[in-house]
Design a protein around this motif. Structure first.
Motif, PDB file in Angstrom:
ATOM      1  N   UNK A 424       0.734  -1.206   0.007  1.00  0.00           N
ATOM      2  CA  UNK A 424      -0.005  -0.113  -0.253  1.00  0.00           C
ATOM      3  C   UNK A 424       0.913   1.225  -0.179  1.00  0.00           C
ATOM      4  N   UNK A 425       2.098   1.463   0.466  1.00  0.00           N
ATOM      5  CA  UNK A 425       2.775   2.332   0.500  1.00  0.00           C
ATOM      6  C   UNK A 425       3.171   3.050  -0.747  1.00  0.00           C
ATOM      7  N   UNK A 426       3.293   2.116  -1.985  1.00  0.00           N
ATOM      8  CA  UNK A 426       3.655   2.526  -3.226  1.00  0.00           C
ATOM      9  C   UNK A 426       2.366   3.199  -3.703  1.00  0.00           C
ATOM     10  N   UNK A 427       1.163   2.649  -3.512  1.00  0.00           N
ATOM     11  CA  UNK A 427      -0.321   3.135  -4.043  1.00  0.00           C
ATOM     12  C   UNK A 427      -0.450   4.572  -3.230  1.00  0.00           C
ATOM     13  N   UNK A 428      -0.146   4.562  -1.953  1.00  0.00           N
ATOM     14  CA  UNK A 428      -0.346   5.720  -1.371  1.00  0.00           C
ATOM     15  C   UNK A 428       0.259   6.998  -2.039  1.00  0.00           C
ATOM     16  N   UNK A 429       1.416   6.598  -2.473  1.00  0.00           N
ATOM     17  CA  UNK A 429       2.315   7.636  -3.250  1.00  0.00           C
ATOM     18  C   UNK A 429       1.746   8.074  -4.525  1.00  0.00           C
ATOM     19  N   UNK A 430       0.737   7.501  -5.130  1.00  0.00           N
ATOM     20  CA  UNK A 430       0.583   7.659  -6.585  1.00  0.00           C
ATOM     21  C   UNK A 430      -0.203   8.964  -6.509  1.00  0.00           C
ATOM     22  N   UNK A 431      -0.024   9.811  -7.712  1.00  0.00           N
ATOM     23  CA  UNK A 431      -1.082  11.040  -7.795  1.00  0.00           C
ATOM     24  C   UNK A 431      -2.246  10.958  -7.643  1.00  0.00           C
ATOM     25  N   UNK A 432      -2.851   9.806  -8.058  1.00  0.00           N
ATOM     26  CA  UNK A 432      -4.352   9.870  -7.533  1.00  0.00           C
ATOM     27  C   UNK A 432      -4.710  10.099  -6.302  1.00  0.00           C
ATOM     28  N   UNK A 433      -3.972   9.853  -5.290  1.00  0.00           N
ATOM     29  CA  UNK A 433      -4.235  10.305  -4.075  1.00  0.00           C
ATOM     30  C   UNK A 433      -3.582  11.355  -3.286  1.00  0.00           C
ATOM     31  N   UNK A 434      -3.046  12.055  -4.431  1.00  0.00           N
ATOM     32  CA  UNK A 434      -2.414  13.485  -3.989  1.00  0.00           C
ATOM     33  C   UNK A 434      -3.290  14.249  -3.144  1.00  0.00           C
ATOM     34  N   UNK A 435      -3.045  14.848  -1.930  1.00  0.00           N
ATOM     35  CA  UNK A 435      -3.961  15.632  -1.137  1.00  0.00           C
ATOM     36  C   UNK A 435      -4.370  14.940  -0.006  1.00  0.00           C
ATOM     37  N   UNK A 436      -4.481  13.404  -0.176  1.00  0.00           N
ATOM     38  CA  UNK A 436      -5.145  12.652   0.899  1.00  0.00           C
ATOM     39  C   UNK A 436      -4.235  12.878   2.134  1.00  0.00           C
ATOM     40  N   UNK A 437      -4.877  13.126   3.327  1.00  0.00           N
ATOM     41  CA  UNK A 437      -4.098  13.052   4.583  1.00  0.00           C
ATOM     42  C   UNK A 437      -4.338  11.752   5.104  1.00  0.00           C
ATOM     43  N   UNK A 438      -3.337  10.768   5.034  1.00  0.00           N
ATOM     44  CA  UNK A 438      -3.619   9.450   5.517  1.00  0.00           C
ATOM     45  C   UNK A 438      -3.834   9.298   6.829  1.00  0.00           C
ATOM     46  N   UNK A 439      -3.259  10.183   7.678  1.00  0.00           N
ATOM     47  CA  UNK A 439      -3.245  10.141   9.125  1.00  0.00           C
ATOM     48  C   UNK A 439      -4.734  10.733   9.656  1.00  0.00           C
ATOM     49  N   UNK A 440      -5.205  11.473   8.621  1.00  0.00           N
ATOM     50  CA  UNK A 440      -6.824  11.895   9.202  1.00  0.00           C
ATOM     51  C   UNK A 440      -7.894  11.532   8.167  1.00  0.00           C
ATOM     52  N   UNK A 441      -7.656  10.342   7.372  1.00  0.00           N
ATOM     53  CA  UNK A 441      -8.756   9.742   6.648  1.00  0.00           C
ATOM     54  C   UNK A 441     -10.053   9.508   7.311  1.00  0.00           C
ATOM     55  N   UNK A 442     -10.009   8.892   8.529  1.00  0.00           N
ATOM     56  CA  UNK A 442     -11.041   8.693   9.239  1.00  0.00           C
ATOM     57  C   UNK A 442     -11.694  10.032   9.981  1.00  0.00           C
ATOM     58  N   UNK A 443     -11.307  10.982   9.750  1.00  0.00           N
ATOM     59  CA  UNK A 443     -12.236  12.217  10.223  1.00  0.00           C
ATOM     60  C   UNK A 443     -12.431  13.161   8.793  1.00  0.00           C
ATOM     61  N   UNK A 444     -12.195  12.558   7.570  1.00  0.00           N
ATOM     62  CA  UNK A 444     -12.868  13.182   6.362  1.00  0.00           C
ATOM     63  C   UNK A 444     -14.467  13.124   6.167  1.00  0.00           C
ATOM     64  N   UNK A 445     -14.851  14.027   5.644  1.00  0.00           N
ATOM     65  CA  UNK A 445     -16.408  14.042   5.435  1.00  0.00           C
ATOM     66  C   UNK A 445     -16.746  13.160   4.361  1.00  0.00           C
ATOM     67  N   UNK A 446     -17.549  12.067   4.417  1.00  0.00           N
ATOM     68  CA  UNK A 446     -17.873  11.085   3.625  1.00  0.00           C
ATOM     69  C   UNK A 446     -18.819  11.719   2.562  1.00  0.00           C
ATOM     70  N   UNK A 447     -18.949  11.151   1.336  1.00  0.00           N
ATOM     71  CA  UNK A 447     -19.685  11.770   0.289  1.00  0.00           C
ATOM     72  C   UNK A 447     -21.240  11.492   0.434  1.00  0.00           C
ATOM     73  N   UNK A 448     -21.401  10.352   1.292  1.00  0.00           N
ATOM     74  CA  UNK A 448     -22.992  10.098   1.581  1.00  0.00           C
ATOM     75  C   UNK A 448     -23.067   9.780   3.159  1.00  0.00           C
ATOM     76  N   UNK A 449     -24.281  10.260   3.677  1.00  0.00           N
ATOM     77  CA  UNK A 449     -24.330   9.862   5.278  1.00  0.00           C
ATOM     78  C   UNK A 449     -25.880   9.177   4.972  1.00  0.00           C
ATOM     79  N   UNK A 450     -25.820   7.879   5.400  1.00  0.00           N
ATOM     80  CA  UNK A 450     -27.173   6.907   5.483  1.00  0.00           C
ATOM     81  C   UNK A 450     -28.145   7.621   6.445  1.00  0.00           C
ATOM     82  N   UNK A 451     -29.518   7.565   5.668  1.00  0.00           N
ATOM     83  CA  UNK A 451     -30.520   7.943   6.749  1.00  0.00           C
ATOM     84  C   UNK A 451     -30.472   7.097   8.015  1.00  0.00           C
ATOM     85  N   UNK A 452     -30.789   7.641   9.253  1.00  0.00           N
ATOM     86  CA  UNK A 452     -30.764   7.036  10.387  1.00  0.00           C
ATOM     87  C   UNK A 452     -31.949   5.871  10.570  1.00  0.00           C
TER      88      UNK A 452
END
Length: 496
Positions: A424-452
């Protein structure tokens, strides 16, 4: 043997198990549409299975339950669920005695698969809800699938990661194996993709889901677990919109020794097998049970040198952790046709690189709404995987970075595939993931929030309190017909 004529669809002790066509496959489905999602032919049979489980719980009570709660759930909270009220509810129930089927009220079937069905359940006397996978022992034994059930239970007991399932407890009765896990209210990613405009995600949304899946696969590989069944159907959406990778009965357990890599170079030739200096090159052992985890970071104290002697700050960066079980080889024929790696189809033996192939197929499907090698039938699909080049449709248009990453992942020769050595180290460094803060992925805003989920719709209709239910002896435990006076709560089950 012609690789395209290899038998599929029949699992054995060697795990020859291909799931096809694309089905919900054990994943938890949305609670609001689970019944409608079932094939019509399954509903009557499922009512019988549901009543069989319920009657078994009511009649057998706790006396026939063998609990493995100390091993699976433990006395201490897992770090990422430290404030989870469900942990407290389960531990309180365990403290009162052996936990078993009688402690749970089955509400709805969420999904079904090759080795069991998953139900939404409520822990009696609480407002805590779980997903419980129920596996029939006799059925597993008759189809030589006991090992798969055991593998899944063992793997779930190892996991402690925000994008992987939490195992709350495990127990068995004389008839069933039961795994109590986290319930995800948002259904699976395949169903969510179908609801998107033109049935595909935006590149931003695809990057979000792919980044979380990548971290989950990285963690599994560090534990020596090759997942082998990545597909949107096995990605569940949690209440807050983050994902959870599910279903581990096709996974392979191996030993792995994480090592440090001196170089942090982003661009490494795909045929170089990694790159950079490895502090300990004996990083992987063969396939074995159980998995072992031997981190080797620095030499012993006697021979320890300064950090600069080991190139700790090469190019101003910290060294990379490489934990890829590259030497494992399996001859099993497992997976889903559209996601099978070429080396599996060719019967050459496969290792952890199959997960990076499936990651490429997964990313392609999120962006395009279909898989790249899908044919008119299963045989045509397998032929395309082995013999046809990767092609991208004109629409929808995706970035060059996304195409480049998918091309690197979908290389038919595994040793030339991106991440083959460095994971995964090599994939993380790919330009597609540029700008991703890997330490804070868990805190990123999801694109979809399910209805409760409105759990009040499952309010108890039981005629008697749980501790005053009918006798614990007598009757046929395998009875699947609806009893008239035995337990009125059966009424809420019989229409599944």
């Amino acid at each position: 043997m012609d690789p395209l004529s290899r038998p599929v669809g029949h699992a054995s002790a060697n795990q020859s198990a291909i799931q096809s066509p694309r089905t919900p496959s054990k994943s938890q489905l949305s609670t609001t549409s689970a019944a409608a999602a079932l094939p019509a032919s399954m509903k009557t049979n499922e009512a019988k299975t549901f009543s069989s489980i319920t009657n078994h719980a009511n009649l057998s009570g706790r006396s026939s339950t063998r609990s493995n709660s100390l091993e699976s759930s433990g006395g201490a909270n897992k770090p990422h669920t430290g404030r989870d009220v469900r942990w407290e509810a389960i531990q309180f129930a365990i403290a009162r005695g052996t936990i078993g089927l009688s402690n749970f009220r089955l509400l709805k079937r969420l999904g079904y698969g090759d080795i069991g069905s998953v139900y939404l359940v409520e822990l009696r006397g609480t407002n805590a809800h779980f997903a419980m996978k129920v596996m029939d022992k006799a059925s597993l034994a008759s189809r030589n699938k006991l090992l798969r059930a055991q593998t899944e239970k063992e793997i779930l007991g190892l996991l402690d990661h925000p994008f992987l399932p939490t195992l709350y407890t495990y127990f068995e009765t004389d008839k069933f194996y039961c795994i109590v896990m986290e319930f995800c209210s948002g259904g699976n990613l395949h169903s969510l993709r179908q609801k998107q405009p033109n049935k595909h995600f935006t590149e931003e949304a695809a990057r979000f889901y792919a980044s979380e899946v990548l971290l989950a696969l990285e963690y599994l590989h560090m534990l020596g677990i090759v997942y082998r069944d990545l597909k949107p159907e096995n990605l569940l959406v949690r209440d807050e919109g983050h994902i959870m990778l599910s279903d581990f009965d096709l996974s392979l357990r191996c030993s792995v020794s994480p090592t440090l890599v001196k170089s942090s170079s982003v661009h490494v030739s795909s045929g170089s097998g990694g790159g950079g200096g490895i502090l300990d090159d004996e990083s992987v052992q063969g396939c074995m049970q159980p998995s072992t985890f031997f981190p080797r970071i620095l030499p012993g104290k006697k021979n320890r040198k300064s950090k600069s002697d080991f190139g700790i700050f090469v190019g101003g960066s910290m060294p990379e952790l490489m934990a890829e079980p590259t030497n494992v080889r399996s001859m099993s024929f497992v997976g889903t046709h559209e996601y099978l790696a070429p080396e599996i189809i060719r019967g050459e033996g496969h290792g952890s690189a199959v997960d990076w192939w499936t990651f490429g197929i997964f990313l392609y499907e999120l962006l395009h709404g279909t898989t790249p090698f899908k044919g008119q039938g299963n045989r045509a699909t397998l032929f395309n995987v082995v013999g046809q080049p990767l092609k991208f449709p004109e629409n929808p248009q995706v970035s060059m970075a996304a195409r480049d990453l998918i091309r690197g992942l979908l290389v038919k020769e595994p040793h030339k595939r991106i991440a083959y050595r460095r994971g995964a180290t090599e994939i993380k460094q790919h330009p597609f993931f540029e700008g991703v803060n890997w330490a804070l992925v868990r805190s990123a805003l999801p694109p979809h929030i399910p209805e409760p989920v409105d759990f009040s719709q499952y309010a108890s209709k039981e005629a008697l309190p749980a501790d005053k239910k009918g006798p614990d002896v007598g009757g046929d435990k395998n009875d699947v017909s609806p009893p008239e006076n035995k337990n009125e709560s059966y009424i809420e089950f019989e229409y599944f």
